[in-house]
Structures are given as structure tokens and as C-alpha cells.
Enzyme design. Structure first.
Site, PDB file in Angstrom:
ATOM      1  CG  HIS A  58       0.181  -6.578   2.093  1.00  0.00           C
ATOM      2  ND1 HIS A  58      -0.598  -5.979   1.020  1.00  0.00           N
ATOM      3  CD2 HIS A  58       1.527  -6.196   2.081  1.00  0.00           C
ATOM      4  CE1 HIS A  58       0.135  -5.100   0.392  1.00  0.00           C
ATOM      5  NE2 HIS A  58       1.243  -5.417   1.024  1.00  0.00           N
ATOM      6  CG  ASP A  61      -3.703  -7.025   2.485  1.00  0.00           C
ATOM      7  OD1 ASP A  61      -3.503  -6.057   3.058  1.00  0.00           O
ATOM      8  OD2 ASP A  61      -3.058  -7.129   1.254  1.00  0.00           O
ATOM      9  CG  MET A  92       3.100 -11.912  -4.942  1.00  0.00           C
ATOM     10  SD  MET A  92       2.267 -10.684  -3.944  1.00  0.00           S
ATOM     11  CE  MET A  92       2.192  -9.426  -4.959  1.00  0.00           C
ATOM     12  CD  GLU A 185       6.193  -3.252  -5.181  1.00  0.00           C
ATOM     13  OE1 GLU A 185       5.849  -4.337  -4.968  1.00  0.00           O
ATOM     14  OE2 GLU A 185       5.630  -2.388  -5.698  1.00  0.00           O
ATOM     15  CE  LYS A 187       5.679   4.619  -3.993  1.00  0.00           C
ATOM     16  NZ  LYS A 187       4.424   4.444  -3.202  1.00  0.00           N
ATOM     17  CD  GLU A 221       3.241  -0.090  -7.839  1.00  0.00           C
ATOM     18  OE1 GLU A 221       3.448  -1.176  -7.063  1.00  0.00           O
ATOM     19  OE2 GLU A 221       2.808   1.037  -7.591  1.00  0.00           O
ATOM     20  CG  HIS A 224       6.556   1.982  -7.131  1.00  0.00           C
ATOM     21  ND1 HIS A 224       7.014   0.794  -6.567  1.00  0.00           N
ATOM     22  CD2 HIS A 224       5.420   2.340  -6.984  1.00  0.00           C
ATOM     23  CE1 HIS A 224       5.877   0.727  -5.676  1.00  0.00           C
ATOM     24  NE2 HIS A 224       5.103   1.802  -5.764  1.00  0.00           N
ATOM     25  CG  ASP A 249       3.279  -4.785  -8.285  1.00  0.00           C
ATOM     26  OD1 ASP A 249       2.856  -6.175  -8.446  1.00  0.00           O
ATOM     27  OD2 ASP A 249       3.484  -4.510  -7.231  1.00  0.00           O
ATOM     28  CG  ASP A 259       1.742   5.687  -4.580  1.00  0.00           C
ATOM     29  OD1 ASP A 259       1.547   5.303  -5.585  1.00  0.00           O
ATOM     30  OD2 ASP A 259       2.216   5.052  -3.562  1.00  0.00           O
ATOM     31  CG  ASP A 261      -0.872   2.850  -6.297  1.00  0.00           C
ATOM     32  OD1 ASP A 261       0.232   2.775  -6.887  1.00  0.00           O
ATOM     33  OD2 ASP A 261      -1.004   2.875  -4.945  1.00  0.00           O
ATOM     34  CG  ASP A 291       0.388  -2.628  -6.066  1.00  0.00           C
ATOM     35  OD1 ASP A 291      -0.612  -2.470  -5.392  1.00  0.00           O
ATOM     36  OD2 ASP A 291       1.331  -2.900  -5.968  1.00  0.00           O
TER      37      ASP A 291
HETATM   38  C1  GLT Z   1       1.472  -1.327  -1.511  1.00  0.00           C
HETATM   39  C2  GLT Z   1       2.519  -0.475  -2.399  1.00  0.00           C
HETATM   40  C3  GLT Z   1       2.775  -1.441  -3.347  1.00  0.00           C
HETATM   41  C4  GLT Z   1       3.320  -2.681  -3.048  1.00  0.00           C
HETATM   42  C5  GLT Z   1       2.658  -3.559  -1.948  1.00  0.00           C
HETATM   43  C6  GLT Z   1       3.263  -4.835  -1.487  1.00  0.00           C
HETATM   44  S1  GLT Z   1       1.857  -2.848  -0.902  1.00  0.00           S
HETATM   45  O1  GLT Z   1       0.180  -0.813  -2.020  1.00  0.00           O
HETATM   46  O2  GLT Z   1       2.179   0.729  -2.578  1.00  0.00           O
HETATM   47  O3  GLT Z   1       3.679  -1.092  -4.419  1.00  0.00           O
HETATM   48  O4  GLT Z   1       3.499  -3.564  -4.372  1.00  0.00           O
HETATM   49  O5  GLT Z   1       3.573  -4.694  -0.580  1.00  0.00           O
HETATM   50 MN    MN Z   2       3.442  -2.574  -5.937  1.00  0.00          MN
HETATM   51 MN    MN Z   3       2.587   1.851  -5.485  1.00  0.00          MN
END
Ligand code: GLT
Ligand code: MN
Ligand code: MN
Length: 391
Positions: A58, A61, A92, A185, A187, A221, A224, A249, A259, A261, A291
Site C-alpha cells: 500500500h 506501507d 502489485m 477485492e 469482503k 481473497e 473473505h 489473495d 477476520d 488472515d 495476504d
Molecule cells: C488489508 C485487507 C486485505 C486487502 C489489503 C489490500 S489490505 O490487509 O485485509 O484483504 O487485500 O488493501
Molecule cells: Mn486481501
Molecule cells: Mn483479509
């Protein structure tokens, strides 16, 4: 394919975000458990894990909001050196449109025209930064584009505002010759109570309404779709079928939880397998971005193991795909359950008055059809045996 090939190489196109290996373990209830790393240190960590293709970021970042010109020049130069010494690329880039309080009620869909314009301006600058480092995929995650109460925002206006922003940015992409492909993306929630464009399919519909639909695809993702109890593999399949899978992702998540991850394939072995199988069988050639972040308990050394494990699990599932596709007993069953009937298929493939009349005149014995075997238990158990390594 032998088990030695579990070692990743850049040809696998695995990538990590600065925010993923750089995650400090902060959560809504607790302070960081790991010291922060500079972008160059994160690149070194990815290099240490070995075999990745590149690093995504980003805007903030890399360059913190409010960094001076001098500070940002120094960060960029250190970052470039780190990329070179680790032989990593930037495939990316994306914009942080969610952390700063200004985006508390969204960016492109904000009710405030000044904030909407600022969000577009911030994205233009972030695109410049991404292009400077050679990125060709531009991800848009609208994490704050939603509501807690629908008293607060008009959901139709929100879609229209989002469309205007993307159309503007597509034109800017053309004007500046950046050559980006945008990947949207989805969510369903978190950080907002409800996020617009909740699932990948929402974007597949939306993209066709844009001025430059060819320039825009999706970045699904795993977590998500999974976090709201949906089948991620089916969403990715639809994106592939639409030729819209521009980026992906990879991570993991226990269904219907916060969430998480998690590391790819750390929880949902079976779904992860069918995802890798889908990507392999359809020859997906894009980037596979992890991700995700390491557990909050991990130290920096364990974060490297997390990165290695992400890639290794993908490679193992690729190997399992190959085994599945070559397994005689499995393939015999796959063949058995897919019955063709050339005559009937030619009738239903294309509507003509003649085909319709013939179809209407066809006699089907539905009792006999219902009796045909579908040994799905056997097939699923064979899949399980294969995944567990006892086959
Ligand atoms: C953040 C989010 C991700 C996205 C990123 C891109 S930022 O970490 O949870 O799913 O892909 O903005
Ligand atoms: Mn993501
Ligand atoms: Mn995420």
C-alpha cells in the site's frame, strides 16, 4: 512431480505484502507483540524465506502519511536496494483507503464530496508510486466502503459513486500509460458492519457496467468468502469463467469467525486443495499473493517459518492435484459420474424451433435416470485418503 519440488521458485509467482510479513501482531484487544520492521527489513525477511517472486505494498506501507520528501526519498532508496539484493520485484500496488480517520465513513463512497475527491487523489498518487516500482496489477479493496446503519448512506448512490471513481482512475491509467490492470477485492464485513460489494460475484456484475470493463477484474481473497460461510472455490471458478481472475489473495480462516488472515491452508485443508486444483487445472498464470500474517505469538524468526509454510503448503497441494489427476481409481469415478449424451447435448446446446420440438418429443424415464450410480462417498473418501497421504 517429486516431493523435492516443494521448494518454491520465482516461477511459482508467490508474493507477500509489506503489511503481511510486517504485521506486528496488534489486534483490537492487544498491543503489538513484534517490533516493527522497515520496508527494507521486510524485503530481507521475504528474501530469507526464499523462492518468492515479489513484494506488494500500500502507498503508506512504504511511505508513511506526512513523510517529508527527504524521508521518502531515503525510504525508496533503501527499499530499492533491498529489492535488488533479494532479487524481488513489485508486481502489485494498492492504496490505503481505510486506516486514516478521514476514511471513517468510506473513501470513494463517502457522503462527503471532498473526501471522495481526496480518496481519488490519494489513489492517483499511489498509482504513480506503484508504477515507479514497476507494478502492473492495482488492487482496490474498499474496506471502509459500507455502513453500520443504512440510515447513514444511500446504497444506490454508493454504487454510483464507486463507479465514478473507478471510471476516473481507469482513464487516469490510460492517460499516464501506467498499464495497470485493476483487481477489485470483495469482503462482506470488517472493518465496517456491512461492506458494499460483499462477495466476488458483486464485482463481477459491477465490472460490466464500467467504461473500461476489460481493464478491471477481481482479486478474491480466501478468507473473505470463507468468513461469511461461503464456498470460495465457487467464487474463484466464476471469476475464472468470466476471465476476470486478475490476482488472488491466499490465506485461511475458520468460517464465520473474526477476520483471522491465517496462513494459507492452515485450517481448511480440503477447500485449499480444491482451490489449488482449480488454479492448476485452469492454468492460472497470475500472482498468488499470501495476504495473511503469522500468529500473534510468533517472533520474527517464526514469521519466516510462516512465509515458508505458506509457499510449501501451496506446492504440496499442487503435488496432491497431480496425484489426484493421475489416480486411476479416482479418474475412473470422475469419468463415471460425468455422462454425456451427444444427441441430447446437441439439441440443448442451441435453441432452434426444430431442436425445441425434438426435445419436447423426447421420452425420459426419470426413474431409470434417478437410479444411475453416483458414488460420491467413495470419491470423497479417496480424496481424503489422498490428502492424508495414505494413498
Ligand atoms: C488489508 C485487507 C486485505 C486487502 C489489503 C489490500 S489490505 O490487509 O485485509 O484483504 O487485500 O488493501
Ligand atoms: Mn486481501
Ligand atoms: Mn483479509
Amino acid at each position: 512431480m517429486s516431493i523435492n519440488t516443494f521448494t518454491p521458485t520465482p516461477a511459482d509467482k508467490f508474493t507477500f505484502g509489506l503489511w503481511t510479513l510486517g504485521n506486528t501482531g496488534r489486534d483490537p484487544f492487544g498491543e503489538p507483540t513484534r517490533s516493527p520492521l522497515t520496508p527494507a527489513q521486510i524485503v530481507d525477511a521475504i528474501g530469507q524465506a526464499g523462492g518468492a517472486f515479489g513484494v506488494n505494498f500500500h502507498d503508506n506501507d512504504l511511505i508513511p502519511l506526512d513523510a517529508s520528501d527527504q524521508a521518502s526519498a531515503q525510504i525508496k532508496s533503501d527499499f530499492r536496494k533491498a529489492l535488488r539484493r533479494n532479487k524481488l520485484k513489485i508486481p502489485m500496488a494498492t492504496t490505503n483507503l481505510f486506516s486514516d480517520p478521514v476514511f471513517k465513513d468510506g473513501a470513494f463512497t463517502s457522503n462527503d464530496a471532498d473526501i471522495r475527491a481526496y480518496a481519488i487523489q490519494k489513489t492517483m498518487r499511489a498509482m504513480q508510486l506503484g508504477a515507479e516500482f514497476g507494478a502492473k496489477i492495482y488492487v482496490m479493496w474498499g474496506g471502509r466502503e459500507g455502513t453500520e446503519s443504512d440510515a447513514t448512506k444511500d446504497p444506490i448512490l454508493a454504487v454510483k459513486r464507486y463507479r465514478k471513481a473507478i471510471n476516473f482512475l481507469c482513464k487516469y491509467n490510460l492517460d499516464q500509460n501506467f498499464g495497470f490492470k485493476f483487481a477489485l477485492e470483495a469482503k462482506a464485513n470488517e472493518p465496517r458492519g456491512h461492506i458494499y460489494f460483499a462477495v466476488t460475484g458483486s464485482y463481477l456484475g459491477f465490472i460490466e457496467t464500467l467504461d473500461h470493463p476489460k481493464m478491471v477484474g477481481v482479486n478474491p481473497e480466501f478468507a473473505h468468502e470463507n468468513m461469511v460461510g461461503l464456498n470460495f472455490v465457487h467464487h474463484v471458478a466464476q471469476a475464472i469463467e468470466h476471465k476476470k481472475l486478475f490476482h488472488i489473495d491466499l490465506n485461511d480462516q475458520v468460517m464465520c469467525r473474526y477476520d483471522q488472515d491465517f496462513r494459507f491452508a492452515s485450517n481448511s485443508y480440503k477447500q485449499a486443495f480444491f482451490l489449488v486444483k482449480l488454479l492448476t487445472d485452469t492454468q492460472y498464470r497470475g500472482f498468488k499473493h499470501f495476504d495473511s500474517h503469522a500468529y500473534r505469538q510468533s517472533d520474527h524468526q517464526d514469521v519466516i517459518e510462516f512465509a515458508k509454510g505458506s509457499m510449501r503448503s501451496y506446492k504440496i497441494l499442487e503435488y496432491k492435484t497431480d496425484q489426484f489427476n493421475k489416480d486411476k481409481q479416482i479418474q475412473k469415478l470422475v469419468k463415471l459420474i460425468n455422462r454425456d449424451n451427444r444427441k441430447l447435448t446437441s439439441l440443448t446446446n442451441k435453441f432452434t424451433k426444430k431442436n425445441a420440438a425434438q426435445l419436447l418429443a423426447t421420452n425420459f424415464n426419470r426413474h431409470k435416470l434417478a437410479e444411475r450410480r453416483l458414488p460420491y462417498e467413495e470419491l470423497d473418501q479417496l480424496t481424503f485418503d489422498l490428502l492424508m497421504g495414505v494413498r
